[in-house]
Write an enzyme that holds these catalytic residues in place. Structure first.
Site, PDB file in Angstrom:
ATOM      1  N   HIS A  17      -9.912  -0.581  -4.546  1.00 46.50           N
ATOM      2  CA  HIS A  17      -8.563  -0.880  -4.136  1.00 46.50           C
ATOM      3  C   HIS A  17      -7.429  -0.489  -4.941  1.00 46.50           C
ATOM      4  O   HIS A  17      -7.236  -1.240  -5.769  1.00 46.50           O
ATOM      5  CB  HIS A  17      -8.451  -2.196  -3.189  1.00 46.50           C
ATOM      6  N   GLU A  50      -9.119   3.908  -3.015  1.00 46.35           N
ATOM      7  CA  GLU A  50      -8.381   3.456  -1.710  1.00 46.35           C
ATOM      8  C   GLU A  50      -6.717   3.575  -2.462  1.00 46.35           C
ATOM      9  O   GLU A  50      -6.677   2.683  -3.631  1.00 46.35           O
ATOM     10  CB  GLU A  50      -8.430   2.330  -1.092  1.00 46.35           C
ATOM     11  N   HIS A  65       2.065   0.999  -3.178  1.00 46.71           N
ATOM     12  CA  HIS A  65       1.848   0.512  -1.991  1.00 46.71           C
ATOM     13  C   HIS A  65       3.212   0.008  -1.085  1.00 46.71           C
ATOM     14  O   HIS A  65       3.313   0.033  -0.025  1.00 46.71           O
ATOM     15  CB  HIS A  65       0.826  -0.792  -2.237  1.00 46.71           C
TER      16      HIS A  65
END
Length: 258
Positions: A17, A50, A65
């Site tokens: 992640h 990811e 993000h």
């Protein structure tokens, strides 16, 4: 036919992640979605990363993000309001900025799970990943953004169409179809989808259930759960039939599930 994104990789799948930032690296200022974080995930043995895609004021797709820079850099501006050169300067002591093009070129063996975070990023993301479609999965909470990125990749006609996971509206349709006990509606909702990537719960609503896992597998769709950092939870979820976990601790997950 199974998409190449899934083929030849270890299972259960471990998706790093936003890369990997261990405590020691964090103490030295390394941030998520930085060049250093992606490199650390790769070095730990992760096959999947990811990450998230925004586009800067000068049209460069970057792995980042949030809509704004405040949490990561302390700068209150939006990613869309800053140039890639300015962002690179802000990230220089935080692990280094990495653009989507750089990530694909610098880590040719990694498979990327890319979340399109902004509408303006959808078409550029699709065009950039088009030659790398065999190792890219495109997703977004917005099915509209997800489909726009896929369409741009297909229009480029430069390789294999990327894999894709469902957006929020599609997941909502799947859950509604399950509630109605209609496999026909489940099949329709899952058309063109390779993965359901979901949290265990959304508030009080339980998303992940045995019925969801069973229905997805019946239609050749994998189920991945985010964000799972506890080894016990990793083992429990995989034991329940989940195909992969999205985790901040890819190093721990690889040891736990390997």
């Amino acid at each position: 036919m199974t998409h190449p994104w899934f083929e030849g990789a270890r299972t259960p799948r471990v998706l790093a992640h936003r890369g990997l930032v261990v405590a020691e690296d964090a103490a030295h200022g390394v941030e998520e979605n930085s060049f250093a974080a992606i490199a650390a995930a790769h070095s730990a043995g992760a096959e999947y990363v990811e990450s998230d895609c925004h586009v800067t004021a000068d049209g460069v797709v970057v792995l980042f993000h949030d809509d704004d820079l405040s949490r990561v850099t302390g700068d209150p501006r939006l990613v869309a309001e800053i140039t890639s050169v300015e962002l690179a300067e802000l990230m220089s002591g935080r692990g280094g900025l990495i653009t989507l093009a750089q990530a694909l070129d610098a880590f040719p063996t990694l498979r990327f799970n890319l979340d399109v975070k902004a509408a303006a990023a959808a078409v550029p993301v699709g065009r950039i990943v088009a030659p790398h479609g065999a190792r890219v999965l495109l997703t977004s909470f917005s099915d509209q953004r997800r489909r726009a990125a896929l369409a741009a990749a297909e229009a480029s006609a430069r390789g294999i169409r990327p894999a894709t996971s469902a957006g929020s509206a599609t997941i909502g349709r799947v859950l509604a179809a399950l509630a109605a006990r209609s496999d026909r509606l489940v099949r329709r909702a899952l058309q063109g989808v390779d993965v359901l990537q979901v949290p265990e719960r959304q508030g009080r609503l339980r998303i992940l259930t045995p019925r969801l896992i069973s229905a997805a597998h019946r239609h050749d769709v994998e189920v991945h759960v985010w964000t799972v950092n506890d080894p016990g939870d990793m083992r429990r979820l995989i034991g329940s039939g989940v195909d992969g976990v999205v985790t901040d601790r890819a190093d721990v997950a690889l040891r736990t599930l390997g």
